[in-house]
Design a protein around this motif. Structure first.
Motif, PDB file in Angstrom:
ATOM      1  N   ARG A   1     -15.130 -26.159  -2.088  1.00 26.11           N
ATOM      2  CA  ARG A   1     -15.725 -25.797  -3.375  1.00 26.11           C
ATOM      3  C   ARG A   1     -17.235 -25.671  -3.255  1.00 26.11           C
ATOM      4  O   ARG A   1     -17.843 -24.765  -3.827  1.00 26.11           O
ATOM      5  CB  ARG A   1     -15.352 -26.853  -4.414  1.00 26.11           C
ATOM      6  N   ARG A   2     -17.870 -26.561  -2.504  1.00 29.86           N
ATOM      7  CA  ARG A   2     -19.325 -26.474  -2.339  1.00 29.86           C
ATOM      8  C   ARG A   2     -19.714 -25.187  -1.609  1.00 29.86           C
ATOM      9  O   ARG A   2     -20.740 -24.576  -1.902  1.00 29.86           O
ATOM     10  CB  ARG A   2     -19.853 -27.697  -1.581  1.00 29.86           C
ATOM     11  N   ILE A   3     -18.906 -24.778  -0.629  1.00 30.63           N
ATOM     12  CA  ILE A   3     -19.185 -23.529   0.075  1.00 30.63           C
ATOM     13  C   ILE A   3     -19.096 -22.346  -0.883  1.00 30.63           C
ATOM     14  O   ILE A   3     -19.963 -21.473  -0.896  1.00 30.63           O
ATOM     15  CB  ILE A   3     -18.214 -23.361   1.259  1.00 30.63           C
ATOM     16  N   LEU A   4     -18.044 -22.314  -1.687  1.00 35.67           N
ATOM     17  CA  LEU A   4     -17.891 -21.228  -2.653  1.00 35.67           C
ATOM     18  C   LEU A   4     -19.038 -21.225  -3.651  1.00 35.67           C
ATOM     19  O   LEU A   4     -19.598 -20.165  -3.966  1.00 35.67           O
ATOM     20  CB  LEU A   4     -16.551 -21.358  -3.382  1.00 35.67           C
ATOM     21  N   ASP A   5     -19.420 -22.394  -4.144  1.00 30.20           N
ATOM     22  CA  ASP A   5     -20.538 -22.479  -5.091  1.00 30.20           C
ATOM     23  C   ASP A   5     -21.828 -21.978  -4.446  1.00 30.20           C
ATOM     24  O   ASP A   5     -22.621 -21.270  -5.077  1.00 30.20           O
ATOM     25  CB  ASP A   5     -20.718 -23.920  -5.573  1.00 30.20           C
ATOM     26  N   GLY A   6     -22.035 -22.365  -3.177  1.00 32.18           N
ATOM     27  CA  GLY A   6     -23.258 -21.946  -2.503  1.00 32.18           C
ATOM     28  C   GLY A   6     -23.307 -20.449  -2.285  1.00 32.18           C
ATOM     29  O   GLY A   6     -24.337 -19.808  -2.506  1.00 32.18           O
ATOM     30  N   LEU A   7     -22.207 -19.873  -1.850  1.00 30.34           N
ATOM     31  CA  LEU A   7     -22.169 -18.424  -1.646  1.00 30.34           C
ATOM     32  C   LEU A   7     -22.355 -17.681  -2.965  1.00 30.34           C
ATOM     33  O   LEU A   7     -23.002 -16.631  -3.014  1.00 30.34           O
ATOM     34  CB  LEU A   7     -20.845 -18.021  -0.994  1.00 30.34           C
ATOM     35  N   SER A   8     -21.790 -18.221  -4.031  1.00 27.39           N
ATOM     36  CA  SER A   8     -21.895 -17.553  -5.333  1.00 27.39           C
ATOM     37  C   SER A   8     -23.314 -17.538  -5.861  1.00 27.39           C
ATOM     38  O   SER A   8     -23.675 -16.667  -6.652  1.00 27.39           O
ATOM     39  CB  SER A   8     -20.976 -18.252  -6.342  1.00 27.39           C
ATOM     40  N   SER A   9     -24.118 -18.499  -5.435  1.00 25.55           N
ATOM     41  CA  SER A   9     -25.486 -18.584  -5.954  1.00 25.55           C
ATOM     42  C   SER A   9     -26.479 -17.776  -5.132  1.00 25.55           C
ATOM     43  O   SER A   9     -27.670 -17.766  -5.439  1.00 25.55           O
ATOM     44  CB  SER A   9     -25.939 -20.051  -5.970  1.00 25.55           C
ATOM     45  N   ALA A  10     -26.026 -17.115  -4.084  1.00 20.99           N
ATOM     46  CA  ALA A  10     -26.933 -16.362  -3.215  1.00 20.99           C
ATOM     47  C   ALA A  10     -27.468 -15.132  -3.933  1.00 20.99           C
ATOM     48  O   ALA A  10     -26.832 -14.581  -4.840  1.00 20.99           O
ATOM     49  CB  ALA A  10     -26.224 -15.960  -1.925  1.00 20.99           C
ATOM     50  N   THR A  11     -28.625 -14.684  -3.498  1.00 21.81           N
ATOM     51  CA  THR A  11     -29.249 -13.527  -4.125  1.00 21.81           C
ATOM     52  C   THR A  11     -28.650 -12.211  -3.624  1.00 21.81           C
ATOM     53  O   THR A  11     -28.595 -11.244  -4.362  1.00 21.81           O
ATOM     54  CB  THR A  11     -30.761 -13.526  -3.845  1.00 21.81           C
ATOM     55  N   ASP A  12     -28.218 -12.188  -2.383  1.00 21.22           N
ATOM     56  CA  ASP A  12     -27.678 -10.957  -1.804  1.00 21.22           C
ATOM     57  C   ASP A  12     -26.152 -11.022  -1.858  1.00 21.22           C
ATOM     58  O   ASP A  12     -25.473 -11.184  -0.844  1.00 21.22           O
ATOM     59  CB  ASP A  12     -28.157 -10.800  -0.359  1.00 21.22           C
ATOM     60  N   GLY A  13     -25.614 -10.885  -3.058  1.00 16.89           N
ATOM     61  CA  GLY A  13     -24.178 -11.033  -3.240  1.00 16.89           C
ATOM     62  C   GLY A  13     -23.367  -9.959  -2.547  1.00 16.89           C
ATOM     63  O   GLY A  13     -22.274 -10.220  -2.049  1.00 16.89           O
ATOM     64  N   HIS A  14     -23.868  -8.712  -2.531  1.00 18.44           N
ATOM     65  CA  HIS A  14     -23.123  -7.635  -1.879  1.00 18.44           C
ATOM     66  C   HIS A  14     -22.942  -7.924  -0.396  1.00 18.44           C
ATOM     67  O   HIS A  14     -21.863  -7.729   0.166  1.00 18.44           O
ATOM     68  CB  HIS A  14     -23.856  -6.311  -2.067  1.00 18.44           C
ATOM     69  N   TYR A  15     -23.986  -8.407   0.247  1.00 18.56           N
ATOM     70  CA  TYR A  15     -23.887  -8.770   1.664  1.00 18.56           C
ATOM     71  C   TYR A  15     -22.831  -9.845   1.874  1.00 18.56           C
ATOM     72  O   TYR A  15     -22.005  -9.760   2.792  1.00 18.56           O
ATOM     73  CB  TYR A  15     -25.248  -9.253   2.151  1.00 18.56           C
ATOM     74  N   LEU A  16     -22.836 -10.853   1.029  1.00 18.28           N
ATOM     75  CA  LEU A  16     -21.876 -11.949   1.182  1.00 18.28           C
ATOM     76  C   LEU A  16     -20.453 -11.467   0.959  1.00 18.28           C
ATOM     77  O   LEU A  16     -19.516 -11.903   1.644  1.00 18.28           O
ATOM     78  CB  LEU A  16     -22.213 -13.076   0.206  1.00 18.28           C
ATOM     79  N   LEU A  17     -20.269 -10.578  -0.007  1.00 17.28           N
ATOM     80  CA  LEU A  17     -18.932 -10.033  -0.234  1.00 17.28           C
ATOM     81  C   LEU A  17     -18.451  -9.261   0.987  1.00 17.28           C
ATOM     82  O   LEU A  17     -17.284  -9.340   1.373  1.00 17.28           O
ATOM     83  CB  LEU A  17     -18.942  -9.117  -1.459  1.00 17.28           C
ATOM     84  N   ARG A  18     -19.354  -8.538   1.612  1.00 19.29           N
ATOM     85  CA  ARG A  18     -18.962  -7.768   2.786  1.00 19.29           C
ATOM     86  C   ARG A  18     -18.656  -8.685   3.961  1.00 19.29           C
ATOM     87  O   ARG A  18     -17.832  -8.364   4.821  1.00 19.29           O
ATOM     88  CB  ARG A  18     -20.066  -6.787   3.135  1.00 19.29           C
ATOM     89  N   VAL A  19     -19.332  -9.830   4.046  1.00 23.06           N
ATOM     90  CA  VAL A  19     -19.005 -10.802   5.093  1.00 23.06           C
ATOM     91  C   VAL A  19     -17.632 -11.411   4.835  1.00 23.06           C
ATOM     92  O   VAL A  19     -16.772 -11.480   5.715  1.00 23.06           O
ATOM     93  CB  VAL A  19     -20.075 -11.907   5.165  1.00 23.06           C
ATOM     94  N   ALA A  20     -17.407 -11.871   3.599  1.00 19.28           N
ATOM     95  CA  ALA A  20     -16.129 -12.508   3.274  1.00 19.28           C
ATOM     96  C   ALA A  20     -14.972 -11.527   3.323  1.00 19.28           C
ATOM     97  O   ALA A  20     -13.822 -11.928   3.565  1.00 19.28           O
ATOM     98  CB  ALA A  20     -16.200 -13.144   1.879  1.00 19.28           C
ATOM     99  N   GLY A  21     -15.237 -10.249   3.112  1.00 19.86           N
ATOM    100  CA  GLY A  21     -14.180  -9.251   3.138  1.00 19.86           C
ATOM    101  C   GLY A  21     -14.309  -8.285   4.277  1.00 19.86           C
ATOM    102  O   GLY A  21     -13.908  -7.142   4.171  1.00 19.86           O
ATOM    103  N   GLY A  22     -14.885  -8.751   5.398  1.00 20.55           N
ATOM    104  CA  GLY A  22     -15.134  -7.856   6.510  1.00 20.55           C
ATOM    105  C   GLY A  22     -13.938  -7.682   7.420  1.00 20.55           C
ATOM    106  O   GLY A  22     -12.973  -8.440   7.394  1.00 20.55           O
ATOM    107  N   ASP A  23     -14.039  -6.653   8.265  1.00 16.48           N
ATOM    108  CA  ASP A  23     -12.963  -6.353   9.208  1.00 16.48           C
ATOM    109  C   ASP A  23     -12.829  -7.418  10.286  1.00 16.48           C
ATOM    110  O   ASP A  23     -11.836  -7.444  11.004  1.00 16.48           O
ATOM    111  CB  ASP A  23     -13.225  -5.003   9.878  1.00 16.48           C
ATOM    112  N   TRP A  24     -13.831  -8.290  10.418  1.00 20.08           N
ATOM    113  CA  TRP A  24     -13.770  -9.303  11.468  1.00 20.08           C
ATOM    114  C   TRP A  24     -12.709 -10.365  11.173  1.00 20.08           C
ATOM    115  O   TRP A  24     -12.417 -11.204  12.030  1.00 20.08           O
ATOM    116  CB  TRP A  24     -15.125  -9.976  11.616  1.00 20.08           C
TER     117      TRP A  24
END
Length: 799
Positions: A479-502
């Motif tokens: 939950r803390r990881i999700l909260d931290g990622l959600s508060s980031a300023t570059d949300g599009h980048y984070l979405l692409r990391v979490a939903g990446g082809d890797w």
């Protein structure tokens, strides 16, 4: 003293680098080494062995060397009184007996050096035959042995067929190390040089020279190739084959102190084996030198190994670049002196200023000494931020111990991470020894989005269960990881990391569960992150066609898992494409021929504005006084709030059923956020959730595969309280349940604050809070099939 000359017919074979490695190994073995640079036309040993002070002196034209020594000798007719002005002392561990002294070519590449080299030629011609160059060089070698008590003299001979190269290999050398490439040009030239060497006259009293032939920069060899190369060179066997470093020759691996190739048979390992075999002697110091070499080499391999970073932009690279590293640096602070096998700097300019500039981190081999006191000296006295100490155990194994320290700490602390700090960590983490999820979350919140990849991996580690048990499940950390990622300023980048082809098998060690992990990340992390991140970031991610497969879990998180519907337009289109191509299929043509895929795909319009006609109806409903100028968004939202009429659909946004578009009136959302005292970003997401649930109710397919063809939304969606208030209440109920799953306190506060300023259909969700999710789904199906309002919803609206 043994004199070893290093020769090659062509340049670019790694000759100077091999000399550097040999000198370092011999000094670590307790030998006193002198290195002489006779490659006067292209000198380079000062850059490989000299410290910052020596290089800066050369840059100013003030560094003396062998050209100056010879010029002074030919000018005066007598050798200089002392060798010291021409020598550079190379830093070596102070606790060892070995040493390295360098007699460089001179102040190259300063113009003064080339002037002195030209003057040397003129002086030689004027003094011949009184002063013979061969005798002068033999006298210099004798002085080095006598005055410096050297065990080894290593000479960098000139490439090609030159006078100096010939003297270095015939008159001076006891051993000649000849390097060659595998090309025909190099092989033919090297063979000619070897033939000349065999027939050359030796000074009186000198025995035959020992010749070592090394084949360098080799990619791969088949069985029997080594013997064929030896035959082509006219030698019995090759002394060594130095394989090519595939990560780039500019990285220049050095024994125990710089980059090595990833492959075990790479350039460094081949070099180290040859040096140990050729110059090694039995004894503790030799064994310690070999152990130190391997230990430091292992660290450098990890520091400089290219690693693919599976980020959206496919950023790759090493944790540390070669230009950020400096080898063999001595640091002095107050009365304390320490030798670093490797010093690592945040900027290349700082590296050039070593040891004046304090590095970010150092690596030192300390044998069996206790690490804590040495770490305290580096961290508290000299001022580095991290130190990696290599401690030798009684069984010959070497253990890495990394320590950090900050002002306010009573003592140094052992690093809690399994890897070494990377260059980027020093500007992002408060403590580079702490790479826990909490530390990375703090870095994310400060704008360091690159840690998103590691946080996603950490999230998998605390949530993924494997057949053998896996890591302990830690939902609070997840939950803390999700909260931290959600508060980031570059949300599009984070979405692409979490939903990446890797997120495939190959990035999880080839495990068969890789696809399962990818699906888990998409459902448990990507989807919640999408609904919690900024509106613009969500819109940008939805437009990214390269990751269309990772948009489906975002929709499924709400449509399927919450509402019991199926919404996957891309998957649906692919499944029904054959029928679409057949125009005789009335069902497919009715769906796709009229609307196309765009009619199925939900899009976000972030630049929409309320139409003049709709705005006039709102003004009329508020019974505001007639005016030529329409009310400002702030005045309008304040008036709507005062009358509990701040509706979502019609004032803050709208859903266009004909084009499947969610429209956002962002000026009015910002004004409403200011009126309600909540964050604009949070209110935008609440509006998005409401419109999306409304759209899913329209576009999603039920268990029978039916969608909007049998279900029509209320047509008067532009009014303040549209017909079908029961649907509005049901949508709000689903939004409330969705917010429970997201667990975002800011979104929840914005939702409740907004609903308090809205009419009854928007507020009635509170009265239905105890209704089961299964009942909410059943009521939605009833409404979709045109069976009218649900009694329970009506009771909530009109108790």
């Amino acid at each position: 003293m043994e004199t070893v000359s290093f020769y090659s017919y062509k340049g670019g074979v790694g000759r100077s680098l091999l000399i550097t490695n040999t000198a370092r190994f011999l000094s670590l073995s307790g030998r006193r080494v002198v290195v002489l640079d006779l490659d006067l036309e292209a000198p380079g040993l000062l850059y490989k062995l000299g410290d910052a002070e020596a290089r800066e002196a050369a840059a100013r034209g003030e560094r003396l060397g062998v050209v100056d020594y010879l010029a002074d000798l030919f000018e005066t007719g007598a050798p200089p009184a002392s060798l010291d002005p021409y020598l550079v002392t190379v830093p070596t561990p102070p606790d060892l007996d070995g040493s390295i002294r360098l007699l460089p070519a001179g102040a190259a590449p300063h113009p003064r050096y080339w002037e002195r080299l030209e003057a040397l030629g003129e002086l030689r011609r004027a003094r011949e035959p009184d002063l013979d160059l061969a005798m002068v060089l033999l006298d210099l070698a004798g002085r080095i042995e006598e005055e410096l008590t050297a065990d080894y003299l290593l000479i960098d001979a000139r490439t090609g067929v030159t006078e100096l190269g010939g003297l270095a290999t015939t008159a001076l050398a006891d051993r000649v190390v000849c390097l060659t490439l595998a090309s025909d040009e190099c092989l033919d030239g090297t063979r000619a040089a070897l033939d000349a060497l065999r027939g050359a006259e030796r000074p009186p009293g000198r025995g035959p020279v020992t010749v070592e032939v090394l084949l360098s920069r080799v990619g791969s060899m088949r069985y029997g190739d080594k013997e064929q190369f030896a035959t082509s060179l006219g030698v019995r066997t090759l002394s060594a084959v130095l394989h090519h470093d595939h990560e780039g020759v500019e990285r220049e691996p050095r024994v125990g102190t710089t980059h090595i190739a990833e492959r075990r048979s790479g350039l460094l390992m081949d070099t180290a084996e040859w040096i140990a075999k050729t110059f090694g002697r039995a004894g503790d110091q030799h064994g310690s030198a070999a152990l130190r070499m391997r230990a430091v080499a292992s660290v450098v391999r990890d520091l400089t190994r290219e690693r693919p970073m599976p980020t959206p932009d496919h950023e790759g690279g090493a944790p540390w670049r070669r230009d950020q590293m400096r080898d063999g640096v001595t640091f002095t602070s107050y009365s304390t002196t320490r030798f670093a096998d490797i010093a690592l700097y945040s900027e290349a300019d700082d590296r050039r200023r070593a040891p004046t500039a304090v590095p970010e981190m150092i690596v030192e081999y300390i044998g069996d000494s206790p690490p804590e006191p040495i770490a305290a000296v580096w961290l508290r006295t000299i001022g580095v931020k991290a130190v990696c100490l290599l401690v030798a155990g009684p069984d010959g194994a070497v253990v890495q111990r990394t320590f950090t320290w900050r002002w306010g700490w009573s003592d140094v602390r052992a690093s809690q991470r399994r890897d070494l700090p990377e260059a980027q960590d020093f500007g992002a983490l408060d403590d580079v020894g702490d790479a826990s999820s909490d530390a990375l979350v703090d870095a994310i919140r400060r704008g360091h989005s690159r840690y998103a990849y590691q946080l996603v991996r950490n999230w998998v580690g605390v949530t993924h269960a494997t057949l053998h048990g896996g890591s302990p499940w830690r939902p609070r950390e997840a939950r803390r990881i999700l909260d931290g990622l959600s508060s980031a300023t570059d949300g599009h980048y984070l979405l692409r990391v979490a939903g990446g082809d890797w997120l495939g098998d190959e990035h999880w060690g080839g495990m068969s569960s890789g696809r399962v992990i990818a699906e888990q990340v998409a459902e448990g992390l990507l989807a919640p992150l999408y609904w919690r991140t900024g509106l613009e970031d969500a819109a940008a991610y939805g437009r990214d066609k390269r990751r269309v497969a990772y948009v489906a879990p975002v929709h499924a998180f709400v449509a399927s898992h919450l509402m019991g519907l199926r919404y996957d337009p891309e998957g649906q289109f692919r499944a029904e494409a054959p029928a679409v191509a057949d125009e005789s299929s009335d069902d497919a043509y009715a769906i796709y021929g009229r609307r196309g895929l765009d009619g199925l795909e939900m899009t976000l319009d972030l630049d929409a504005t309320i139409g003049a006609e709709a705005l006039a109806r709102i003004v009329a409903a508020l019974q505001l006084s007639a005016s030529d100028a329409p009310p400002t968004p702030l005045a309008l939202t304040q008036a709507l709030r005062a009358r509990a009429m701040l509706v979502t659909v019609g004032v803050l946004g709208a859903y266009d059923a004909d084009s499947s578009t969610l429209r956002f009136y962002r000026e009015h959302i910002a004004a409403a956020a200011a009126t309600l005292g909540v964050a604009t970003r949070s209110l935008e997401r609440v509006v998005h959730l409401h419109l999306a649930v409304l759209a899913y109710a329209h576009l999603g397919r039920d268990a029978d595969g039916r969608m909007w063809e049998s279900f029509a939304l209320p047509r008067r969606v532009g009014e303040l309280i549209p017909t079908g208030g029961d649907l509005t209440t049901l949508v709000q109920c689903f939004v409330a349940r969705l917010l429970d799953r997201l667990g975002d306190r800011d979104l929840r506060d914005a939702f409740e604050g907004l609903s308090d300023a809205q009419p009854l259909p928007y507020r009635a969700w509170r009265r239905l809070a105890a209704v089961s999710l299964e009942d909410l789904r059943a009521w939605l199906m009833t409404m979709r099939r045109g069976h009218g309002a649900i009694d329970a919803v009506r009771l909530a609206l009109f108790p």
